[in-house]
Write a protein that holds these residues in place. Sequence first.
Motif, mmCIF file in Angstrom:
data_model
loop_
_atom_site.group_PDB
_atom_site.id
_atom_site.type_symbol
_atom_site.label_atom_id
_atom_site.label_comp_id
_atom_site.label_asym_id
_atom_site.label_seq_id
_atom_site.Cartn_x
_atom_site.Cartn_y
_atom_site.Cartn_z
ATOM 1 N N VAL A 191 -5.048 -6.551 -0.344
ATOM 2 C CA VAL A 191 -3.760 -5.935 0.002
ATOM 3 C C VAL A 191 -3.820 -4.429 -0.302
ATOM 4 C CG1 VAL A 191 -1.308 -5.836 -0.597
ATOM 5 C CG2 VAL A 191 -2.427 -8.041 -0.296
ATOM 6 N N SER A 192 -4.368 -4.093 -1.463
ATOM 7 C CA SER A 192 -4.449 -2.673 -1.835
ATOM 8 C C SER A 192 -5.292 -1.919 -0.815
ATOM 9 C CB SER A 192 -5.081 -2.502 -3.212
ATOM 10 O OG SER A 192 -4.479 -3.355 -4.118
ATOM 11 N N HIS A 193 -6.393 -2.566 -0.433
ATOM 12 C CA HIS A 193 -7.281 -1.912 0.527
ATOM 13 C C HIS A 193 -6.576 -1.667 1.866
ATOM 14 C CE1 HIS A 193 -11.255 -0.618 1.557
ATOM 15 N NE2 HIS A 193 -11.065 -1.166 2.744
ATOM 16 N N GLU A 194 -5.829 -2.700 2.305
ATOM 17 C CA GLU A 194 -5.126 -2.589 3.593
ATOM 18 C C GLU A 194 -4.017 -1.538 3.534
ATOM 19 O OE1 GLU A 194 -5.962 -3.944 6.429
ATOM 20 O OE2 GLU A 194 -7.647 -4.884 5.409
ATOM 21 N N LEU A 195 -3.437 -1.347 2.337
ATOM 22 C CA LEU A 195 -2.317 -0.388 2.214
ATOM 23 C C LEU A 195 -2.805 1.059 2.136
ATOM 24 C CD1 LEU A 195 0.053 -2.148 -0.336
ATOM 25 C CD2 LEU A 195 0.612 -1.521 2.001
ATOM 26 N N ARG A 196 -4.067 1.200 1.762
ATOM 27 C CA ARG A 196 -4.605 2.536 1.513
ATOM 28 C C ARG A 196 -4.468 3.449 2.750
ATOM 29 N NH1 ARG A 196 -10.588 2.801 -0.839
ATOM 30 N NH2 ARG A 196 -10.272 4.370 -2.464
ATOM 31 N N THR A 197 -4.917 2.978 3.902
ATOM 32 C CA THR A 197 -4.906 3.815 5.103
ATOM 33 C C THR A 197 -3.476 4.170 5.529
ATOM 34 O OG1 THR A 197 -6.829 2.541 5.679
ATOM 35 C CG2 THR A 197 -6.030 4.048 7.366
ATOM 36 N N PRO A 198 -2.571 3.176 5.686
ATOM 37 C CA PRO A 198 -1.211 3.589 6.100
ATOM 38 C C PRO A 198 -0.577 4.594 5.144
ATOM 39 C CG PRO A 198 -1.356 1.195 5.820
ATOM 40 C CD PRO A 198 -2.710 1.729 5.622
ATOM 41 N N ILE A 199 -0.824 4.442 3.840
ATOM 42 C CA ILE A 199 -0.209 5.382 2.892
ATOM 43 C C ILE A 199 -0.813 6.778 3.061
ATOM 44 C CG2 ILE A 199 0.116 5.927 0.441
ATOM 45 C CD1 ILE A 199 0.234 2.925 -0.082
ATOM 46 N N THR A 200 -2.111 6.837 3.315
ATOM 47 C CA THR A 200 -2.752 8.146 3.510
ATOM 48 C C THR A 200 -2.153 8.825 4.750
ATOM 49 O OG1 THR A 200 -4.724 7.111 2.654
ATOM 50 C CG2 THR A 200 -5.004 9.286 3.595
ATOM 51 N N VAL A 201 -1.973 8.037 5.825
ATOM 52 C CA VAL A 201 -1.405 8.580 7.067
ATOM 53 C C VAL A 201 0.023 9.081 6.789
ATOM 54 C CG1 VAL A 201 -0.640 7.969 9.402
ATOM 55 C CG2 VAL A 201 -2.816 7.086 8.525
ATOM 56 N N PHE A 202 0.752 8.228 6.106
ATOM 57 C CA PHE A 202 2.142 8.522 5.753
ATOM 58 C C PHE A 202 2.230 9.838 4.972
ATOM 59 C CE2 PHE A 202 5.910 7.000 3.112
ATOM 60 C CZ PHE A 202 6.808 7.079 4.165
ATOM 61 N N ARG A 203 1.344 9.982 3.970
ATOM 62 C CA ARG A 203 1.373 11.192 3.136
ATOM 63 C C ARG A 203 0.965 12.422 3.953
ATOM 64 N NH1 ARG A 203 -0.557 12.055 -2.573
ATOM 65 N NH2 ARG A 203 1.110 13.563 -2.443
ATOM 66 N N GLY A 204 0.035 12.199 4.879
ATOM 67 C CA GLY A 204 -0.422 13.293 5.745
ATOM 68 C C GLY A 204 0.749 13.864 6.528
ATOM 69 N N HIS B 12 7.549 9.307 -3.772
ATOM 70 C CA HIS B 12 7.359 7.847 -3.766
ATOM 71 C C HIS B 12 6.035 7.452 -3.119
ATOM 72 C CE1 HIS B 12 10.969 6.165 -5.535
ATOM 73 N NE2 HIS B 12 11.548 7.298 -5.143
ATOM 74 N N ALA B 13 5.688 8.185 -2.051
ATOM 75 C CA ALA B 13 4.413 7.879 -1.379
ATOM 76 C C ALA B 13 3.259 8.175 -2.336
ATOM 77 C CB ALA B 13 4.276 8.718 -0.118
ATOM 78 N N HIS B 14 3.415 9.221 -3.151
ATOM 79 C CA HIS B 14 2.380 9.583 -4.121
ATOM 80 C C HIS B 14 2.230 8.465 -5.158
ATOM 81 C CE1 HIS B 14 -0.111 11.944 -6.701
ATOM 82 N NE2 HIS B 14 0.737 11.775 -7.713
ATOM 83 N N ARG B 15 3.364 7.968 -5.595
ATOM 84 C CA ARG B 15 3.352 6.882 -6.583
ATOM 85 C C ARG B 15 2.674 5.624 -6.016
ATOM 86 N NH1 ARG B 15 5.448 3.711 -10.527
ATOM 87 N NH2 ARG B 15 6.570 2.169 -9.333
ATOM 88 N N MET B 16 3.016 5.346 -4.735
ATOM 89 C CA MET B 16 2.422 4.180 -4.085
ATOM 90 C C MET B 16 0.905 4.337 -3.969
ATOM 91 S SD MET B 16 5.055 2.961 -1.290
ATOM 92 C CE MET B 16 4.154 2.438 0.108
ATOM 93 N N GLN B 17 0.502 5.577 -3.658
ATOM 94 C CA GLN B 17 -0.928 5.833 -3.521
ATOM 95 C C GLN B 17 -1.640 5.627 -4.873
ATOM 96 O OE1 GLN B 17 -1.955 9.765 -2.145
ATOM 97 N NE2 GLN B 17 -3.447 8.884 -0.742
ATOM 98 N N SER B 18 -1.022 6.164 -5.955
ATOM 99 C CA SER B 18 -1.648 5.983 -7.283
ATOM 100 C C SER B 18 -1.747 4.501 -7.619
ATOM 101 C CB SER B 18 -0.831 6.644 -8.392
ATOM 102 O OG SER B 18 -0.313 7.847 -8.001
ATOM 103 N N LEU B 19 -0.669 3.766 -7.279
ATOM 104 C CA LEU B 19 -0.635 2.337 -7.582
ATOM 105 C C LEU B 19 -1.786 1.603 -6.879
ATOM 106 C CD1 LEU B 19 1.419 0.573 -9.135
ATOM 107 C CD2 LEU B 19 2.390 -0.039 -6.950
#
Length: 437
Positions: free
Chosen positions: A208-221, A247-254
């Motif tokens: 799940v963490s792996h799958e979330l990584r890309t969307p969060i990076t795009v989101f932060r971009g 919040h996106a930063h927090r999600m990314q750290s998580l």
Amino acid sequence: MMIRDLRRVVFGLLVASIAGILTDQFLVCYLVALLLYVGWLHRHLRMLLQWLRDPKKFAPPETPGVFEELSLEIDYLRERHKKRKKKLASYLRQFQQATRALPDATVVLGDNGDVQWANDAAARYLGIRWPEDFGQRITNLVRLPSLLDFMQAPAAHDAIEIPSPTNPNAFLSVLMAPYGKSRWLFVARDVTQLHRANQIRSDFVANVSHELRTPITVFRGYLEMMSEQRDKAPPGWIPVIGHLDAHAHRMQSLVEELLLLSRLEQEDDVPNPKPVLVSEMLSDILRQARHISGAREHFFSLEADPVLEIAGARSELLSAFSNLIMNAVNYTPARGVIHIRWYRDLRGAHLEVQDNGFGISEELFERITERFYRVESSRAREDGGTGLGLAIVKHVLLRHHAALEIKSKLGEGSVFKCHFPNDMIVPQEALALSAPA
Ligand code: ADP
């Protein structure tokens, strides 16, 4: 004295008296009668003793009177003893049957780890057969380095998990308990299901963490792009963008921390340890800590042995030490004092991070290293904490055979200490030899 015995004595006395009257030798006649009586007693006592020693070969004295009664009494006690012995033997048999049938592998070990007894499950899970393997050392029968370490200091460990030597897909949780005079009870329980469930949980979190990584990076971009062009955005959106970014930063750290934790959980040891110069690493972390402290203007001091190196994984140690130092910054009010020490003594190498911040009450020491545990969730959340920092520290230290010690007092501050054993320290002679001339 029984009536029959009394009669016998009276009869003897009567005969002796008549003989005395007839011969006029009373004293001699009584003496002869006494001697005869003593002889008779002696003979019966001997018969009784022989019968007691070997009841199969000899018969008890059957003369009516005290000897007959005595034989009957002894016979009765003997029967009672026999029955009790039988009962005890049956209890013992039942107990042995029950322990043999125990679902956990149970082995009784002597002081040298030699097998004294083992149940059926021990053969199934560990391949230890009793009585065939009697006297063999368990470490010769189950050849695993982790078991050897465990056997050398069983009191220092709680329980260890080992793969079953008879089935590579099964996992056993092993514990040892001392009992009696230098005896150990070695118990191995099948924890394959639990192991599998943990593996599934760990894989699930990692996936799940792996799958979330890309969307969060795009989101932060996109958020970064929007914040760069904030002058074009409607004024009401500017705080929203900032909020979303936080919040996106927090999600990314998580997500990053969860991925790191899953990686750390995969293996017990660092796969390819290399010398890590900790003093250099601490200087880098300190620079970052000063930056994060910013307007809070904490006072920092660093005292580090410049050549003290440990064998380990640099990225993992960086993550653990950063977490401890950033926690000191985050949980110490403005202008608080933070001391960092890296030194060695006879017991090994030690990192100490001391602050005079909020502190933690003692009953929470165990809990704060659990995942997602935060003492004051609202304050930690505001600070962007994930609650995973100390869980990471604990895992990294475990993989480096080190231990975490926490000392803290609410309102006075905390000291977090990492103790590395001597065998993790890179010897200086090796350094001198490998250093270029
Ligand atoms: P977090 O991301 O919340 O900092 P950690 O696992 O690093 O998560 O820490 C868990 C909790 O332990 C924190 O929420 C905090 O309450 C407490 N804590 C950790 N370090 C310190 C410290 N130096 N002083 C006071 N409390 C601390």
